[in-house]
Scaffold this motif. Structure first.
Motif, short mmCIF file in Angstrom:
data_model
loop_
_atom_site.label_atom_id
_atom_site.label_comp_id
_atom_site.label_asym_id
_atom_site.label_seq_id
_atom_site.Cartn_x
_atom_site.Cartn_y
_atom_site.Cartn_z
N ILE A 1 40.30 68.95 76.50
CA ILE A 1 41.33 68.39 75.62
C ILE A 1 41.01 66.96 75.21
O ILE A 1 41.34 66.53 74.10
CB ILE A 1 42.72 68.48 76.30
N ASP A 2 40.36 66.21 76.10
CA ASP A 2 40.02 64.82 75.76
C ASP A 2 39.01 64.77 74.61
O ASP A 2 39.11 63.93 73.71
CB ASP A 2 39.46 64.09 76.99
N GLU A 3 38.02 65.66 74.67
CA GLU A 3 37.02 65.70 73.60
C GLU A 3 37.66 66.13 72.29
O GLU A 3 37.34 65.59 71.22
CB GLU A 3 35.89 66.64 73.98
N GLU A 4 38.58 67.09 72.37
CA GLU A 4 39.29 67.51 71.17
C GLU A 4 40.13 66.36 70.59
O GLU A 4 40.15 66.13 69.38
CB GLU A 4 40.21 68.70 71.49
N GLN A 5 40.81 65.63 71.47
CA GLN A 5 41.63 64.50 71.02
C GLN A 5 40.78 63.43 70.36
O GLN A 5 41.17 62.87 69.32
CB GLN A 5 42.39 63.92 72.22
N VAL B 1 41.15 62.11 66.39
CA VAL B 1 41.34 60.71 66.01
C VAL B 1 40.21 60.25 65.08
O VAL B 1 40.45 59.59 64.06
CB VAL B 1 41.42 59.81 67.25
N ASN B 2 38.98 60.61 65.42
CA ASN B 2 37.83 60.19 64.61
C ASN B 2 37.90 60.79 63.19
O ASN B 2 37.59 60.11 62.21
CB ASN B 2 36.52 60.62 65.28
N GLN B 3 38.30 62.05 63.10
CA GLN B 3 38.37 62.70 61.79
C GLN B 3 39.49 62.11 60.93
O GLN B 3 39.34 61.94 59.72
CB GLN B 3 38.55 64.21 61.95
N ILE B 4 40.63 61.80 61.56
CA ILE B 4 41.72 61.17 60.79
C ILE B 4 41.30 59.81 60.27
O ILE B 4 41.55 59.45 59.12
CB ILE B 4 43.00 61.06 61.65
N SER B 5 40.65 59.04 61.13
CA SER B 5 40.18 57.71 60.72
C SER B 5 39.20 57.82 59.55
O SER B 5 39.27 57.05 58.58
CB SER B 5 39.50 57.00 61.89
N ARG B 6 38.30 58.77 59.63
CA ARG B 6 37.32 58.97 58.56
C ARG B 6 38.01 59.45 57.28
O ARG B 6 37.65 59.05 56.18
CB ARG B 6 36.27 59.99 59.00
N HIS C 1 32.28 68.72 65.06
CA HIS C 1 33.37 69.42 64.40
C HIS C 1 33.93 68.55 63.26
O HIS C 1 34.25 67.37 63.46
CB HIS C 1 34.49 69.73 65.39
N VAL C 2 34.03 69.13 62.06
CA VAL C 2 34.57 68.41 60.90
C VAL C 2 35.57 69.28 60.14
O VAL C 2 35.84 69.06 58.97
CB VAL C 2 33.43 67.96 59.94
N GLY C 3 36.16 70.25 60.84
CA GLY C 3 37.08 71.17 60.19
C GLY C 3 38.34 70.52 59.65
O GLY C 3 38.81 70.87 58.57
N GLY C 4 38.90 69.57 60.40
CA GLY C 4 40.11 68.89 59.93
C GLY C 4 39.84 68.06 58.70
O GLY C 4 40.62 68.06 57.73
#
Length: 346
Positions: free
Chosen positions: A115-119, A123-128, A54-57
């Motif tokens: 929810i853990d996988e979503e979280q 975090v990964n997308q914000i960091s990227r 998922h890369v929507g964010g």
């Protein structure tokens, strides 16, 4: 992917009218509530890359950023994020502040098993995203133990007072409406509307300066800040018509209630709960943001610095690695056309 949303994110058709005259980097400043914009895209855009990630964010944020710049033609752009432990100062005043957040899923995307996988994805997308933003001529600000709201509030006022800037704050958070004046406008991406002093009078029936009193009396369910018991929007102006007529302070409201406390329990509650109302007012009052002198100096110093350089090659390398190919049309042209002028203002 929601194609209708993507069209909205592209925004109003770009105005290609050439700039006239000499512009300073302080003239037309765009300030973006970074986490607010990211979460909105993350929750709605169910876009996965070729690897099923998922890369929507991430992709939605970049698309939104380009749309905002093309539409508003800013001379500077600031993207603000909450710092680590940013809510602590307000939790010290109200332990329930923002309690219960992150306990439920943001999305209904089937790509996340729980929810853990979503979280983790969030975090990964914000960091990227931070790495992408460092390739663009924008300013990034985040301070440990400081909320983005406080940084944005101080930055906005400083730019107006120091440089007479025209500032547009981009956020769906209505807390920023209390900052609106002739130099500061708030743009809500959800309703696609610019909030000016006139808009706030039309929408809420009171001057923008009184919006903080509106929030103090009504409370804020999203932040777990309770309002005055027994008082709702329909009753507010029945008891306090003065809010519509002139700019006021919390003390002014108390003085009104001291003269009327026998007339209705609402007035007596204001007097009885005044210390609690003061605390809630302080929590939500962005005219006095919770930043110390060193933090203020740090924020102000960033306004004197040049933004990061536009690094097209590094951006494109990440863009292709992350499989964002369907997010931006003609990404190389998008980069140069959208961001080419931002680093030229002095």
């Amino acid at each position: 992917m929601n194609k209708d949303l993507l069209k909205l994110l592209d925004g109003i058709q770009k105005d290609d009218t050439p700039r006239k005259g000499t512009f300073s980097k302080y003239d037309n400043v765009l300030i973006i509530d970074g986490l607010n914009m990211f979460l909105r895209n993350f929750a709605v855009l169910n876009y996965v890359n070729q690897d099923g990630v998922h890369v929507g964010g991430l992709g939605g944020f970049l698309r939104s950023l380009g749309s905002l710049i093309n539409n508003n033609k800013p001379t500077s752009v600031y993207v603000i994020f909450d710092g680590i432990g940013s809510s602590q100062n307000r939790k010290n005043l109200l332990p329930e502040y923002k309690s219960g957040r992150n306990l439920a899923r943001l999305t209904n995307h089937s790509v996340f098993e729980d929810i853990d996988e979503e979280q983790d994805s969030k975090v990964n997308q914000i960091s990227r995203l931070i790495h992408y933003l460092k390739c663009l001529p924008v300013h990034l600000i985040s301070l440990d133990k400081v909320e983005a709201d406080d940084i944005i509030a101080h930055l906005s006022r400083y730019l107006v007072n120091k440089h007479n800037s025209k500032v547009t704050i981009v956020s769906a958070d209505k807390d920023f409406l209390q900052l609106v004046d002739n130099n500061i406008t708030v743009y809500s991406p959800i309703v696609k509307e610019f909030y000016t002093p006139r808009t706030i009078v039309e929408k809420f029936g009171l001057p923008a300066k009184n919006y903080i009193l509106y929030k103090t009396l009504m409370g804020d369910n999203s932040d777990k800040v309770p309002g005055l018991k027994g008082l709702g929007p329909k009753k507010l102006y029945k008891f306090f018509p003065e809010l519509q007529e002139k700019e006021m302070s919390l003390e002014d409201l108390r003085n009104i209630c001291e003269g009327k406390y026998k007339e209705n329990v609402i007035y007596s509650r204001v007097i009885f709960d005044y210390e609690t109302l003061q605390k809630h007012h302080k929590i939500m009052d962005l005219s006095n943001p919770l930043v110390d002198e060193n933090e203020k100096a740090f924020i102000e110093n960033i306004t004197t610095e040049a933004p990061s350089k536009l690094t097209v090659s590094d951006f494109l390398k990440m863009y292709h690695e992350d499989g964002l190919g369907h997010t931006l049309k003609n990404v190389d042209y998008w980069l140069r056309d959208t961001f080419r002028t931002l680093s030229s203002f002095k």
